[in-house]
Design an enzyme around this catalytic site. Structure first.
Site, mmCIF file in Angstrom:
data_model
loop_
_atom_site.group_PDB
_atom_site.id
_atom_site.type_symbol
_atom_site.label_atom_id
_atom_site.label_comp_id
_atom_site.label_asym_id
_atom_site.label_seq_id
_atom_site.Cartn_x
_atom_site.Cartn_y
_atom_site.Cartn_z
ATOM 1 N N ASP A 144 0.772 -1.153 0.030
ATOM 2 C CA ASP A 144 -0.077 -0.106 0.065
ATOM 3 C C ASP A 144 0.779 1.153 0.048
ATOM 4 O O ASP A 144 2.208 1.226 -0.048
ATOM 5 C CB ASP A 144 -0.951 -0.030 1.289
ATOM 6 C CG ASP A 144 -0.483 -0.638 2.489
ATOM 7 O OD1 ASP A 144 0.742 -0.655 2.635
ATOM 8 O OD2 ASP A 144 -0.970 -1.124 3.355
ATOM 9 N N ASP A 175 -7.564 -2.545 14.286
ATOM 10 C CA ASP A 175 -8.672 -2.652 13.835
ATOM 11 C C ASP A 175 -9.338 -3.706 12.814
ATOM 12 O O ASP A 175 -10.118 -3.894 12.170
ATOM 13 C CB ASP A 175 -9.434 -1.299 12.965
ATOM 14 C CG ASP A 175 -8.670 -1.017 11.936
ATOM 15 O OD1 ASP A 175 -7.779 -1.927 11.356
ATOM 16 O OD2 ASP A 175 -9.132 0.016 11.186
ATOM 17 N N HIS A 194 -7.479 -4.591 9.937
ATOM 18 C CA HIS A 194 -7.176 -4.443 8.556
ATOM 19 C C HIS A 194 -6.072 -5.238 8.281
ATOM 20 O O HIS A 194 -4.949 -5.545 8.998
ATOM 21 C CB HIS A 194 -6.947 -2.939 8.115
ATOM 22 C CG HIS A 194 -5.651 -2.171 8.753
ATOM 23 N ND1 HIS A 194 -5.810 -1.051 9.205
ATOM 24 C CD2 HIS A 194 -4.613 -2.538 8.663
ATOM 25 C CE1 HIS A 194 -4.540 -0.682 9.670
ATOM 26 N NE2 HIS A 194 -3.867 -1.719 9.534
ATOM 27 N N GLU A 254 -9.773 -1.587 5.431
ATOM 28 C CA GLU A 254 -10.455 -1.559 6.549
ATOM 29 C C GLU A 254 -11.595 -2.260 6.725
ATOM 30 O O GLU A 254 -12.060 -2.745 5.550
ATOM 31 C CB GLU A 254 -10.699 0.238 6.434
ATOM 32 C CG GLU A 254 -9.345 1.047 6.681
ATOM 33 C CD GLU A 254 -8.658 1.037 7.901
ATOM 34 O OE1 GLU A 254 -8.645 -0.136 8.741
ATOM 35 O OE2 GLU A 254 -7.855 1.881 8.284
HETATM 36 C C1 F6R Z 1 1.528 -1.922 6.054
HETATM 37 C C2 F6R Z 1 0.007 -2.591 6.102
HETATM 38 C C3 F6R Z 1 -0.621 -2.473 7.385
HETATM 39 C C4 F6R Z 1 0.262 -2.876 8.594
HETATM 40 C C5 F6R Z 1 -0.651 -2.715 9.829
HETATM 41 C C6 F6R Z 1 0.030 -3.035 11.069
HETATM 42 O O1 F6R Z 1 1.953 -2.072 4.712
HETATM 43 O O2 F6R Z 1 -0.396 -2.839 5.161
HETATM 44 O O3 F6R Z 1 -1.673 -3.491 7.368
HETATM 45 O O4 F6R Z 1 0.577 -4.065 8.394
HETATM 46 O O5 F6R Z 1 -1.209 -1.395 9.932
HETATM 47 O O6 F6R Z 1 0.847 -1.919 11.455
HETATM 48 P P1 F6R Z 1 2.251 -2.076 12.403
HETATM 49 O O7 F6R Z 1 3.095 -3.262 11.994
HETATM 50 O O8 F6R Z 1 3.070 -0.913 12.274
HETATM 51 O O9 F6R Z 1 1.452 -2.375 13.558
#
Ligand code: F6R
Length: 259
Positions: free
Chosen positions: A66, A135, A137, A142
């Site tokens: 992303d 959450d 995702h 989301e």
């Molecule tokens: C990042 C992504 C997100 C993260 C998620 C967890 O490319 O796609 O799904 O993996 O937000 O973030 P962290 O690892 O910072 O807790």
């Protein structure tokens, strides 16, 4: 169901997943890696530094999950910059082979389709590294995201913006929109490896692995995948109903099987 591996800590998870990636690259020099950003995959990238040192990685390809929309790619927290800093440079990968969705506002209308085409032309992702949001995702899909979704623009939840504010000077600087591989895109990767550490991820992990399949629990999409591995520490595993069974299964896993 996903295979759940409960490890002692994030460093052990990093070593386990890095070993699998090295094996993949040994089998296939131009392996296609699906790259996550955020804090969670860092131990994997760290372990890869040592394990890939001295190997030829010039053919390895990669696709990030992303990118923020409208954030200058040169901004230190754009995912283009993060992938360059945490993955491309330390591992010595060829930057031309590492793709990040294009979050530029001017081309955003077709950026999703362009990314889908690029993944298809590459022959698909061999191993997709995933983190999970508090959450639920995966990617930036989301709650409410379609299981069939493809790369497209999504609106970040306030919870995700708050979680990611730590990377920016203030929450006001966290973009509201992103472009993310869809759940359908992620499900086409040949092997999913989802990592999660800490108590804060325990509910999201339990929902993803054992919850009902539901668009409101985007992580639950991994239950549809024939080869999904979930690597968690004890804290992130603390709400799993079948934790003992996962421990037993992994302890008795045939050595030839890998993760
Ligand atoms: C990042 C992504 C997100 C993260 C998620 C967890 O490319 O796609 O799904 O993996 O937000 O973030 P962290 O690892 O910072 O807790």
């Amino acid at each position: 169901m996903a295979e759940v591996v409960i490890v002692e800590n994030a460093a052990a998870a990093g070593e386990l997943v890095a070993a699998e990636i090295v094996e993949l690259i040994d089998r296939r020099a131009d392996a296609v890696l699906g790259l996550a950003t955020g804090s969670t995959p860092l131990p994997v990238y760290q372990a890869l530094r040592t394990r890939l040192a001295g190997r030829d990685v010039s053919q390895v390809r990669g696709f990030a999950l992303d990118e923020y929309v409208g954030l200058d790619p040169a901004h230190a927290e754009s995912y283009r910059s993060v992938i360059t800093r945490d993955v491309v440079e330390p591992l010595g990968l060829d930057p031309r082979r590492i793709h990040v969705p294009n979050g530029a506002a001017e081309t955003i209308q077709h950026a999703g389709d362009d990314y889908e085409t690029a993944i298809e032309v590459a022959g698909g992702v061999d191993l997709q590294i995933l983190g999970i949001g508090t959450d639920g995702h995966i990617g930036f899909n989301e709650p409410g995201s379609s299981f069939a979704s493809r790369t497209r623009v999504k609106t970040l939840t306030e919870q995700t913006r708050e979680d990611n504010a730590r990377f920016f000077d203030s929450i006001d600087d966290v973009p509201r929109h992103c472009i993310t591989q869809g759940l359908g895109t992620i499900l086409r990767a040949r092997h999913l490896v989802l990592l999660a550490f800490g108590e804060g991820k325990a509910q999201a992990v339990a929902d993803a692995v054992e919850g009902p399949l539901a668009a409101i629990l985007p992580g639950s999409a991994i239950q549809l995948h024939p080869h999904a591995t979930v690597v968690v520490d004890e804290a992130a595993a603390s709400r799993l109903k079948l934790a003992d069974y996962y421990r037993y299964t992994f302890a008795n896993k045939p050595a030839w099987q890998g993760i």
